[in-house]
Design a protein around this motif. Sequence first.
Motif, PDB file in Angstrom:
ATOM      1  N   GLU A 165      15.516  -1.913  -9.658  1.00  0.00           N
ATOM      2  CA  GLU A 165      16.303  -3.112  -9.968  1.00  0.00           C
ATOM      3  C   GLU A 165      17.077  -3.586  -8.743  1.00  0.00           C
ATOM      4  N   MET A 166      17.258  -4.886  -8.652  1.00  0.00           N
ATOM      5  CA  MET A 166      18.126  -5.491  -7.635  1.00  0.00           C
ATOM      6  C   MET A 166      19.269  -6.196  -8.366  1.00  0.00           C
ATOM      7  N   VAL A 167      20.485  -5.999  -7.888  1.00  0.00           N
ATOM      8  CA  VAL A 167      21.660  -6.696  -8.433  1.00  0.00           C
ATOM      9  C   VAL A 167      22.505  -7.201  -7.273  1.00  0.00           C
ATOM     10  N   SER A 168      22.947  -8.434  -7.382  1.00  0.00           N
ATOM     11  CA  SER A 168      23.858  -9.006  -6.381  1.00  0.00           C
ATOM     12  C   SER A 168      25.114  -9.529  -7.065  1.00  0.00           C
ATOM     13  N   ILE A 169      26.254  -9.224  -6.466  1.00  0.00           N
ATOM     14  CA  ILE A 169      27.549  -9.761  -6.889  1.00  0.00           C
ATOM     15  C   ILE A 169      27.979 -10.725  -5.790  1.00  0.00           C
ATOM     16  N   THR A 170      28.130 -12.005  -6.103  1.00  0.00           N
ATOM     17  CA  THR A 170      28.294 -12.998  -5.044  1.00  0.00           C
ATOM     18  C   THR A 170      29.469 -13.956  -5.290  1.00  0.00           C
ATOM     19  N   HIS A 171      29.794 -14.669  -4.223  1.00  0.00           N
ATOM     20  CA  HIS A 171      30.709 -15.809  -4.295  1.00  0.00           C
ATOM     21  C   HIS A 171      29.985 -16.932  -5.039  1.00  0.00           C
ATOM     22  N   PRO A 172      30.665 -17.651  -5.928  1.00  0.00           N
ATOM     23  CA  PRO A 172      29.997 -18.726  -6.686  1.00  0.00           C
ATOM     24  C   PRO A 172      29.278 -19.741  -5.801  1.00  0.00           C
ATOM     25  N   ASP A 173      29.829 -20.039  -4.645  1.00  0.00           N
ATOM     26  CA  ASP A 173      29.225 -21.048  -3.770  1.00  0.00           C
ATOM     27  C   ASP A 173      27.911 -20.577  -3.147  1.00  0.00           C
ATOM     28  N   ARG A 174      27.651 -19.260  -3.211  1.00  0.00           N
ATOM     29  CA  ARG A 174      26.459 -18.743  -2.549  1.00  0.00           C
ATOM     30  C   ARG A 174      25.440 -18.136  -3.502  1.00  0.00           C
ATOM     31  N   SER A 175      25.667 -18.288  -4.789  1.00  0.00           N
ATOM     32  CA  SER A 175      24.760 -17.645  -5.745  1.00  0.00           C
ATOM     33  C   SER A 175      23.390 -18.310  -5.800  1.00  0.00           C
ATOM     34  N   GLU A 176      23.328 -19.628  -5.548  1.00  0.00           N
ATOM     35  CA  GLU A 176      22.019 -20.302  -5.560  1.00  0.00           C
ATOM     36  C   GLU A 176      21.129 -19.749  -4.454  1.00  0.00           C
ATOM     37  N   ASP A 177      21.671 -19.625  -3.246  1.00  0.00           N
ATOM     38  CA  ASP A 177      20.899 -19.072  -2.134  1.00  0.00           C
ATOM     39  C   ASP A 177      20.561 -17.609  -2.371  1.00  0.00           C
ATOM     40  N   GLU A 178      21.455 -16.897  -3.034  1.00  0.00           N
ATOM     41  CA  GLU A 178      21.212 -15.481  -3.299  1.00  0.00           C
ATOM     42  C   GLU A 178      20.034 -15.286  -4.248  1.00  0.00           C
ATOM     43  N   GLN A 179      19.898 -16.174  -5.225  1.00  0.00           N
ATOM     44  CA  GLN A 179      18.755 -16.048  -6.129  1.00  0.00           C
ATOM     45  C   GLN A 179      17.446 -16.253  -5.375  1.00  0.00           C
ATOM     46  N   LYS A 180      17.425 -17.227  -4.475  1.00  0.00           N
ATOM     47  CA  LYS A 180      16.217 -17.450  -3.680  1.00  0.00           C
ATOM     48  C   LYS A 180      15.907 -16.239  -2.806  1.00  0.00           C
ATOM     49  N   ARG A 181      16.945 -15.633  -2.256  1.00  0.00           N
ATOM     50  CA  ARG A 181      16.760 -14.449  -1.431  1.00  0.00           C
ATOM     51  C   ARG A 181      16.171 -13.301  -2.237  1.00  0.00           C
ATOM     52  N   MET A 182      16.726 -13.069  -3.420  1.00  0.00           N
ATOM     53  CA  MET A 182      16.235 -11.990  -4.267  1.00  0.00           C
ATOM     54  C   MET A 182      14.798 -12.238  -4.702  1.00  0.00           C
ATOM     55  N   LEU A 183      14.483 -13.494  -4.979  1.00  0.00           N
ATOM     56  CA  LEU A 183      13.119 -13.836  -5.379  1.00  0.00           C
ATOM     57  C   LEU A 183      12.129 -13.478  -4.274  1.00  0.00           C
ATOM     58  N   ARG A 184      12.498 -13.800  -3.031  1.00  0.00           N
ATOM     59  CA  ARG A 184      11.627 -13.482  -1.907  1.00  0.00           C
ATOM     60  C   ARG A 184      11.469 -11.972  -1.730  1.00  0.00           C
ATOM     61  N   CYS A 185      12.524 -11.213  -2.033  1.00  0.00           N
ATOM     62  CA  CYS A 185      12.421  -9.759  -1.944  1.00  0.00           C
ATOM     63  C   CYS A 185      11.344  -9.235  -2.901  1.00  0.00           C
ATOM     64  N   GLY A 186      11.322  -9.771  -4.123  1.00  0.00           N
ATOM     65  CA  GLY A 186      10.317  -9.351  -5.097  1.00  0.00           C
ATOM     66  C   GLY A 186       8.927  -9.796  -4.714  1.00  0.00           C
TER      67      GLY A 186
END
Length: 430
Positions: free
Chosen positions: A285-306
């Motif tokens: 599993e991957m989990v990220s805890i982020t700043h609200p302003d950066r959560s959109e980019d974080e989802q794209k990053r996690m998607l690329r990891c998968g």
Amino acid sequence: MHDIRAIRETPDAFDAALARRGDAPVAAEILALDEARRAKINASETAQADQNKASKEVGAAKASGNEAEFERLRALVGDKKAEVAALQAEAKALDTQLNEKLAWIANLPADDVPQGADENDNVEVNNWGVIPGFDYTPKEHYEIGGVAASMDFETAAKTSGARFVMLKGAVARIHRALAHFMIDTHVDDNGLTEYNTPVLVRDEAMYGTDKLPKFAEDSYRTTDGAWLISTSEITLTYSVAGDVLEESELPRRMTAHTLCFRSEAGSAGRDTAGMLRQHQFEKVEMVSITHPDRSEDEQKRMLRCGEDLLERLGIPYRTVLLCTGDMGFGARRTYDIEAWLPGQNAYREISSVSTTGDFQARRMNARFKPAGGGKPQFVHTLNGSGLAVGRCLIAVLENGQQADGSVILPDVLAPYLGGKTTLTADGTLA
């Protein structure tokens, strides 16, 4: 959990967003409970003020020798004390009722989530790899010659019941190699911190990560009241419950390889052959805890990891953006990565990468202190499979199968398999 203030301010927009999911309007009911609760709170505060005033006047009446006034005020203090207690109890009961209602309301979909009823309305956003061709009808994973003897469903059923499997020999080693490859890639290349988490959790952890009360029937509970996790999203995400993090600590990126358990309530008859849908399985599993302003980019990053994991393994896949009718309860937006399975002649989900916004953070009171000062804000939480180990094993076996019953394995697994790159037709590594 939803922000009650947002519902008060835009009740029609709230109901409209729920309608996109196919859910009935609830704002009026929620606001009626909220209004009644606040009325009781206001009344209790007024009664408390009256009680405090009368308490102060009691002493003056006694000092003046006005016995009648003293007795009246003392009785008033008693009456107000009882009134305050009753009103506070009523307010608490309404608050509990309100929170119970809110706990059953799904997260609101992001504006860019496509409208739809089910998986047929999902939108493909990426497609990678060449679907392998075969000069024979490709087999499902459990039918492949080199696999069949090492994937034992009968013994598992004898020990544990239906929807369990015992892997042994080379197939068990390949399964283990896949998990190690995923974790190593996430840690060494993707910058995630590895955790080894419990698989038993308390009610609070299940509730905070939106698994309770909605998914109680899909989960296993022990006799002492603990829950077996369905994913380490629960343990990793809840690790920040009640915390107020420094903004400099964000994002917090975590990964874990754990056993997972699902009762699969309501899924009778679906994917019962093979190990595609099991009660016990393993997942990274991957989990990220982020700043609200950066959560959109974080989802794209996690998607690329998968996606990258499948590309390294050479498994064809497609990525789809889930529509409103196919999205999970706690998600604002979800991308599914679906691996190609030749034995089924279909793409099947191998990862879901979701952003929940502050939906989980509100339930578990996880916040951060802005670097520039100001009140603590709720973090955003994201989760994604990186990847489901058993389903990845299926994809590797089916895509690499050969006519003689052997399987050509991905080169990236060779370091974990003693340099071996083939599962032979007799079930050994070569």
